[in-house]
Motif scaffolding. Structure first.
Motif, short mmCIF file in Angstrom:
data_model
loop_
_atom_site.label_atom_id
_atom_site.label_comp_id
_atom_site.label_asym_id
_atom_site.label_seq_id
_atom_site.Cartn_x
_atom_site.Cartn_y
_atom_site.Cartn_z
N UNK A 1 0.82 -1.22 0.00
CA UNK A 1 0.00 0.00 0.00
C UNK A 1 0.85 1.27 0.00
N UNK A 2 2.08 1.16 0.49
CA UNK A 2 2.95 2.33 0.59
C UNK A 2 3.74 2.59 -0.69
N UNK A 3 3.67 1.68 -1.65
CA UNK A 3 4.59 1.71 -2.78
C UNK A 3 4.40 2.92 -3.69
N UNK A 4 3.21 3.08 -4.27
CA UNK A 4 3.00 4.17 -5.24
C UNK A 4 3.20 5.56 -4.61
N UNK B 1 19.71 9.53 -7.85
CA UNK B 1 19.21 8.18 -8.13
C UNK B 1 19.50 7.25 -6.96
N UNK B 2 20.67 7.40 -6.34
CA UNK B 2 21.04 6.56 -5.20
C UNK B 2 20.08 6.78 -4.04
N UNK C 1 17.52 4.06 -2.42
CA UNK C 1 17.65 3.76 -1.00
C UNK C 1 16.29 3.87 -0.29
N UNK C 2 15.44 4.79 -0.74
CA UNK C 2 14.14 5.00 -0.09
C UNK C 2 13.07 4.03 -0.58
N UNK C 3 13.17 3.60 -1.84
CA UNK C 3 12.15 2.73 -2.41
C UNK C 3 12.47 1.25 -2.17
N UNK C 4 13.76 0.91 -2.16
CA UNK C 4 14.17 -0.49 -2.06
C UNK C 4 13.61 -1.22 -0.83
#
Length: 263
Positions: free
Chosen positions: A32-35, A48-49, A53-56
């Motif tokens: 639920x937090x992804x998008x 990009x790093x 780091x925040x999405x992974x």
């Protein structure tokens, strides 16, 4: 804390449960937090790093839940965001997307000897056994709703063969079975009303507008995913919180600046 339970290995790995009662709940909660995270990170992160780091961590949480429902939710959210990005210059892109999805559902239903829910169950399960059980749960569950349409079963057991488990891997079906068809329609119509209200809003902040799209994607993806898994406890409350909380986008508070962009 939940009990320490042992589940069958999937992909040769043990399923992550963490503080939730079941890996399914952990996976759906994480998905639920992804998008919203992806959209916010694309705006706020500077490199990009940093974005990775925040999405992974969210992607890892979804993966290690080893839940087909969480995977379906994540895939839908990615697809919606990519669609919105690629067709960002086309104002009716969301109408086109809904039309495409509905047409695909009708085509699958007409071309297949099985109903669309049965096809969905077969392609969103880790094994043929799970798909087989979900199809029978759906069929016998619908029969239960037909026999108790108004007030549902309540605390009574539902009628099923002795080889079919007591649990039902379908949140929407469980609501209709326990509380009756009116309860299902009330929740479903609330979901549709919230999505229409949020979609019709015109937030003046570019960030609010993009987050609006992300939250709708998360909400729709979760609504589809829980047609293949059940939802309860903290994850159920989280779903209801997101369902009601997305109305913030229709508030005048979102008029932060004069940017009238529509993502």
């Amino acid at each position: 804390f939940p009990k320490n339970l042992t589940y069958d290995l999937r992909l040769g790995l043990s399923r992550a449960q963490v503080v939730f009662e079941h890996p399914i709940l952990f996976g759906i909660f994480s998905a639920m937090l992804l998008a919203p995270t992806i959209v916010y990170v694309r705006i706020a992160a500077r490199s990009t790093l940093e974005k990775s780091f925040l999405i992974l961590p969210i992607l890892l949480c979804v993966f290690f839940s080893l839940s087909s429902g969480a995977y379906v939710s994540a895939l839908i959210q990615f697809s919606v965001l990519v669609w919105g990005y690629l067709l960002r210059g086309y104002r009716k892109r969301w109408i086109a997307l809904v039309s495409l999805v509905v047409t695909s559902m009708v085509a699958v239903d007409m071309a297949s000897s099985r109903s669309f829910p049965e096809v969905l169950a077969s392609y969103t399960s880790f094994s043929k056994h799970n798909a087989y059980m979900r199809i029978h749960q759906f069929n016998f569950g619908l029969e239960s709703v037909a026999n108790n349409p108004m007030f549902g079963l309540g605390f009574r057991e539902w009628v099923r063969p002795n080889w079919l488990p007591r649990s039902v891997d379908n949140f929407w079906l469980v609501v209709a079975m326990k509380y009756g068809a009116p309860a299902f329609f009330l929740i479903a119509m609330s979901l549709i009303a919230v999505i229409i209200t949020a979609s019709s809003a015109r937030p003046k902040s570019e960030l609010a507008a993009k987050l609006r799209t992300a939250h709708i994607a998360s909400l729709v993806a979760t609504a589809v995913a829980i047609a293949t898994v059940h939802l309860w406890s903290a994850t159920y409350m989280m779903f209801m919180f997101v369902l009601g909380g997305i109305i913030w986008v229709a508030s005048p508070i979102t008029a932060v600046d004069k940017n009238e962009s529509d993502p």
